[in-house]
Design a protein around this motif. Structure first.
Motif, mmCIF file in Angstrom:
data_model
loop_
_atom_site.group_PDB
_atom_site.id
_atom_site.type_symbol
_atom_site.label_atom_id
_atom_site.label_comp_id
_atom_site.label_asym_id
_atom_site.label_seq_id
_atom_site.Cartn_x
_atom_site.Cartn_y
_atom_site.Cartn_z
ATOM 1 N N ALA A 130 0.827 -1.205 0.000
ATOM 2 C CA ALA A 130 0.000 0.000 0.000
ATOM 3 C C ALA A 130 0.862 1.257 0.000
ATOM 4 C CB ALA A 130 -0.930 -0.008 1.212
ATOM 5 N N HIS A 131 1.875 1.318 0.846
ATOM 6 C CA HIS A 131 2.709 2.509 0.934
ATOM 7 C C HIS A 131 3.583 2.689 -0.310
ATOM 8 C CE1 HIS A 131 1.534 2.371 5.194
ATOM 9 N NE2 HIS A 131 1.833 3.651 5.212
ATOM 10 N N ARG A 132 4.099 1.605 -0.849
ATOM 11 C CA ARG A 132 4.916 1.719 -2.068
ATOM 12 C C ARG A 132 4.063 2.144 -3.259
ATOM 13 N NH1 ARG A 132 9.046 -3.538 -1.750
ATOM 14 N NH2 ARG A 132 10.385 -2.676 -0.093
ATOM 15 N N THR A 133 2.841 1.626 -3.339
ATOM 16 C CA THR A 133 1.959 2.007 -4.436
ATOM 17 C C THR A 133 1.536 3.458 -4.308
ATOM 18 O OG1 THR A 133 1.142 -0.271 -4.503
ATOM 19 C CG2 THR A 133 -0.128 1.380 -5.699
ATOM 20 N N LEU A 134 1.237 3.901 -3.092
ATOM 21 C CA LEU A 134 0.914 5.306 -2.871
ATOM 22 C C LEU A 134 2.072 6.198 -3.292
ATOM 23 C CD1 LEU A 134 -0.733 7.661 -1.672
ATOM 24 C CD2 LEU A 134 0.273 7.099 0.558
ATOM 25 N N LYS A 135 3.280 5.842 -2.909
ATOM 26 C CA LYS A 135 4.457 6.644 -3.271
ATOM 27 C C LYS A 135 4.607 6.729 -4.782
ATOM 28 C CE LYS A 135 9.330 7.206 -2.024
ATOM 29 N NZ LYS A 135 10.463 6.632 -1.241
ATOM 30 N N LEU A 136 4.352 5.617 -5.467
ATOM 31 C CA LEU A 136 4.426 5.605 -6.930
ATOM 32 C C LEU A 136 3.372 6.526 -7.532
ATOM 33 C CD1 LEU A 136 5.364 4.334 -9.655
ATOM 34 C CD2 LEU A 136 3.651 2.560 -9.270
ATOM 35 N N LEU A 137 2.136 6.441 -7.048
ATOM 36 C CA LEU A 137 1.043 7.236 -7.611
ATOM 37 C C LEU A 137 1.226 8.725 -7.357
ATOM 38 C CD1 LEU A 137 -1.970 4.964 -6.616
ATOM 39 C CD2 LEU A 137 -1.049 5.292 -8.912
ATOM 40 N N THR A 138 1.773 9.088 -6.195
ATOM 41 C CA THR A 138 1.927 10.507 -5.878
ATOM 42 C C THR A 138 3.097 11.148 -6.601
ATOM 43 O OG1 THR A 138 3.278 9.970 -3.931
ATOM 44 C CG2 THR A 138 0.907 10.226 -3.596
ATOM 45 N N ALA A 139 4.016 10.334 -7.094
ATOM 46 C CA ALA A 139 5.220 10.872 -7.742
ATOM 47 C C ALA A 139 5.086 10.978 -9.252
ATOM 48 C CB ALA A 139 6.429 10.013 -7.388
ATOM 49 N N HIS A 140 4.149 10.274 -9.836
ATOM 50 C CA HIS A 140 4.055 10.231 -11.304
ATOM 51 C C HIS A 140 2.619 10.472 -11.749
ATOM 52 C CE1 HIS A 140 8.157 8.678 -11.471
ATOM 53 N NE2 HIS A 140 7.820 7.808 -10.522
ATOM 54 N N GLN A 141 2.398 11.571 -12.442
ATOM 55 C CA GLN A 141 1.067 11.908 -12.956
ATOM 56 C C GLN A 141 0.875 11.288 -14.336
ATOM 57 O OE1 GLN A 141 0.351 16.101 -13.345
ATOM 58 N NE2 GLN A 141 -1.547 15.828 -14.488
ATOM 59 N N PRO A 142 -0.100 10.406 -14.519
ATOM 60 C CA PRO A 142 -0.323 9.803 -15.838
ATOM 61 C C PRO A 142 -0.789 10.847 -16.856
ATOM 62 C CG PRO A 142 -1.446 8.576 -14.100
ATOM 63 C CD PRO A 142 -1.018 9.872 -13.499
ATOM 64 N N ALA A 143 -0.440 10.647 -18.097
ATOM 65 C CA ALA A 143 -0.919 11.519 -19.164
ATOM 66 C C ALA A 143 -2.429 11.370 -19.302
ATOM 67 C CB ALA A 143 -0.231 11.166 -20.482
ATOM 68 N N GLY A 144 -3.091 12.482 -19.573
ATOM 69 C CA GLY A 144 -4.527 12.450 -19.798
ATOM 70 C C GLY A 144 -5.358 12.709 -18.557
ATOM 71 N N ILE A 145 -4.723 12.958 -17.405
ATOM 72 C CA ILE A 145 -5.456 13.266 -16.170
ATOM 73 C C ILE A 145 -5.110 14.678 -15.742
ATOM 74 C CG2 ILE A 145 -5.657 12.742 -13.708
ATOM 75 C CD1 ILE A 145 -5.468 9.868 -14.283
ATOM 76 N N LEU A 146 -6.119 15.482 -15.477
ATOM 77 C CA LEU A 146 -5.930 16.851 -15.022
ATOM 78 C C LEU A 146 -5.099 16.858 -13.740
ATOM 79 C CD1 LEU A 146 -7.010 19.705 -15.895
ATOM 80 C CD2 LEU A 146 -8.794 19.392 -14.161
ATOM 81 N N THR A 147 -4.168 17.798 -13.650
ATOM 82 C CA THR A 147 -3.271 17.829 -12.495
ATOM 83 C C THR A 147 -4.036 17.912 -11.181
ATOM 84 O OG1 THR A 147 -1.502 18.860 -13.778
ATOM 85 C CG2 THR A 147 -1.393 19.094 -11.388
ATOM 86 N N SER A 148 -5.034 18.783 -11.115
ATOM 87 C CA SER A 148 -5.784 18.932 -9.874
ATOM 88 C C SER A 148 -6.573 17.661 -9.535
ATOM 89 C CB SER A 148 -6.724 20.133 -9.961
ATOM 90 O OG SER A 148 -7.546 20.051 -11.110
#
Length: 283
Positions: A130-148
């Motif tokens: 859970a913590h490693r996946t959260l760290k991955l998701l918070t560090a890399h914004q996928p293309a096609g998703i609004l930043t906010s």
């Protein structure tokens, strides 16, 4: 022309009285959703307005079984699902529907005592996963998703990881439930305070700043004051029936958060993990 309806206690009044007695906002919202679905399906079946339904209509065992059968086939679904718009309903949603009918009928004094299907639980991530996946998701914004939207969704996931609570408890949170400037920052969910680690604090601080930007200025006047709900919309809504589109920065519906979460994890991880799966399980 349909036959005249026999008089009796209004179904709508009975549902309203029942919901007023249901404790907990999340449970009340779930019961309301399924009873509204039941009433809409029954009104269509009986070819009458929903307002004409009686309590006896809702408590009829044949009507209840017909609705549950249709729901199990996916006929009553009003929105798309992870498996498509026509996929059968999940065991969990059918358990919730059946439990809703049992609770409602018992409150009305005529318990149906329907057999509740055994729910199925998606496997939860371990604390390390859970913590490693959260760290991955918070560090890399996928293309096609609004930043906010990305910032809002990762903040929601951070809270799930931190508190082990699902959307039912996280959606009602307000800004008052965040204390990010303390020596030991913390958040409050379902009445309990939880300490934040560095990653979660950073993620929630980032969303808190974006929240302020979305709700500042003219949006305060529009809302009649500051928006205290923690989760707000990140883009303007669509114009509907000739009305102007509502701006961003207004309280976000639960389904909005669910859809954004599903899109983020599917794009970033290649699999539609549920938010509840981020609530860590024991190793």
């Amino acid at each position: 022309m349909p036959a005249p309806r026999s008089p009796g206690r209004s179904a709508r009044a009975a549902v309203t009285a029942f919901l007023a007695a249901v404790p907990g906002e999340a449970t009340r919202a779930l019961r309301r959703t399924y009873l509204q679905e039941y009433a809409a399906h029954l009104a269509t079946t009986l070819a009458c307005p929903e307002a004409n339904l009686t309590l006896a209509d809702l408590l009829d065992p044949d009507h209840a079984e017909a609705w549950l059968t249709a729901a199990a086939r996916g006929v009553t679904r009003r929105r798309n699902s992870l498996r498509g718009p026509t996929a059968p309903a999940s065991a969990n949603s059918m358990a919730a529907r059946t439990s809703t009918l049992n609770t409602f009928s018992a409150h009305a004094g005529h318990p149906l005592a329907l057999t509740v299907p055994k729910p199925e639980f998606a496997p939860r991530l371990t604390p390390v996963e859970a913590h490693r996946t959260l760290k991955l998701l918070t560090a890399h914004q996928p293309a096609g998703i609004l930043t906010s939207t990305w910032e809002r969704t990762t903040a929601l996931i951070a809270l799930a990881v931190t508190t082990c609570h699902g959307l039912g408890h996280l959606h009602p949170m307000t800004l008052d439930d965040l204390q990010l400037d303390r020596p030991l920052p913390r958040v409050r969910a379902a009445g309990t305070w939880y300490p934040l680690d560095t990653v979660s604090r950073h993620t929630l601080t980032r969303w808190h700043d974006t929240h302020h930007a979305l709700t500042a200025g003219h949006r305060k006047a529009l809302q009649g004051g500051n928006v205290h709900q923690l989760w707000v919309t990140t883009a303007p809504g669509r114009p509907r029936e000739g009305r102007r589109a509502v701006p961003a920065g207004l309280p976000a519906a639960r389904r909005t958060l669910e859809a954004a979460h599903r899109r983020l994890v599917t794009l970033a991880l290649g699999t539609p993990l549920l938010l509840e799966q981020f609530c860590p399980a024991d190793d």
